[in-house]
Design a protein around this motif. Structure first.
Motif: not given
Length: 371
Positions: A5-10
């Protein structure tokens, strides 16, 4: 959060990174395959449009800088890959869907064709400087070097890199915030281009259809001198284009330039105005010398106004300034390299006058139907 899952902040930080050629966020272009934070390490995999992308290092540096702004990230690891043929096809389809067709009557891009009656009046230098002045004011600007036989825009803009090809799509190099395409980017050395009318038309057509400029505020075309094949092709392919006519002060130059502007009477194009170049030279004692005479710009303005039956204004007179020539030789236009020079200030004033017309929907038909 799972490992996939991609990190939303990143992701939010990476959304600030634009592809240097497409001028769109890399997240929007599908170039971010993965973006994770493991411990205090940000790990990002970026997919380039092609494996041999010439701006690979720029993208990696921009991704690293953006990822480093995320709280709790102490280091960044960037892995670089390349898009698959299917991913490139998806990218092309998305770009074509969003691009603005410059010849469409509903296009919001202002197309300005810079014309002259004869060579040597500084038309190409003015095109490059006008484009840079507009870009410096925040506009999205592109240049098509339509002078196929006498191309000079790449040198004037300091461009040495070749365009990037994504299958059939061409990405124009960007210099000083301006997207540029020229036949000079496709030939080796100083080899002459020996083409006749049909080939010239096809080259211009390809620049307009295969080159991805994206959404522009202004597109400038540096036309060859005279009223030949390219001038006719521009009128056919870009019927909404407007002419800016360049002359020098001598009467003979104004007479020849009149023909370049008078073509609008047959093509239906609008003449934006006249610019007089090399108007005067300031001597060390402060006096002005007029090595090419005077009055040519005003004479041309009056003649075109009579011929076309509408006012064609003299938009400005630009000094014969050595720094303008030096900027062209070095690839740094004078409006950027010597902004305080009289020639630079006059060009900026002209550029702002040309760009004054707001970009909007007034007068355009919208694709809606009342129910």
């Amino acid at each position: 959060m799972t490992a996939e899952t991609p990190d939303p902040l990143l992701l939010a930080a990476l959304a600030t990174v634009q592809d240097p050629e497409l001028r769109r966020p890399i997240t929007e272009l599908g170039m971010v395959e993965s973006a994770r934070i493991i411990g205090s390490v940000a790990r990002v995999k970026v997919l380039l449009t092609i494996a041999a992308c010439p701006l690979r290092s720029t993208i990696v540096a921009d991704v690293t800088a953006a990822a480093s702004t995320v709280p709790a990230v102490d280091s960044v690891q960037v892995e670089v890959g390349a898009m698959s043929p299917q991913q490139r096809a998806t990218l092309r389809a998305g770009l074509k869907h969003r691009s603005v067709p410059f010849g469409d009557p509903g296009s919001l891009t202002r197309v300005i064709a810079v014309a002259s009656g004869k060579g040597g009046v500084g038309k190409s230098s003015l095109t490059a400087n006008l484009a840079c002045a507009m870009a410096a004011d925040g506009l999205r600007v592109g240049i098509i070097d339509a002078d196929v036989h006498g191309f000079s825009i790449p040198g004037l803009m300091g461009i040495t890199q070749a365009p990037t090809r994504v299958d059939e799509m061409i990405l124009p190099p960007v210099a000083h915030g301006v997207k540029v395409i020229s036949i000079g980017m496709f030939v080796k050395g100083n080899v002459p281009v020996i083409w006749r009318g049909p080939m010239l038309h096809r080259a211009l057509e390809q620049f307009l259809t295969d080159v991805h400029f994206g959404d522009l505020d202004v597109l400038l075309l540096d036309l060859p001198p005279g009223t030949g094949d390219i001038a006719i092709s521009v009128a056919q392919l870009l019927p909404g284009s407007e002419l800016l006519v360049i002359t020098t002060p001598q009467s003979a130059a104004a007479q020849v330039a009149e023909r370049a502007g008078s073509i609008a009477a047959q093509t239906g194009q609008k003449v934006l105005g006249v610019v007089e170049n090399m108007s005067w030279l300031q001597l060390p004692d402060g006096t002005r010398m007029e090595p090419f005479g005077s009055g040519g710009g005003a004479e041309l303005s009056a003649r075109l106004s009579t011929t076309l039956g509408t006012e064609v204004r003299l938009l400005g007179s630009i000094a014969l300034d050595p720094v303008l020539r030096e900027g062209g030789d070095s690839g740094l236009p004078v409006v950027l390299g010597h902004p305080q020079a009289p020639a630079a200030q006059e060009i900026v004033r002209i550029a702002r006058g040309l760009a004054r017309r707001p970009r909007g929907l007034s007068g355009l038909k919208l694709p809606v139907t009342p129910v």
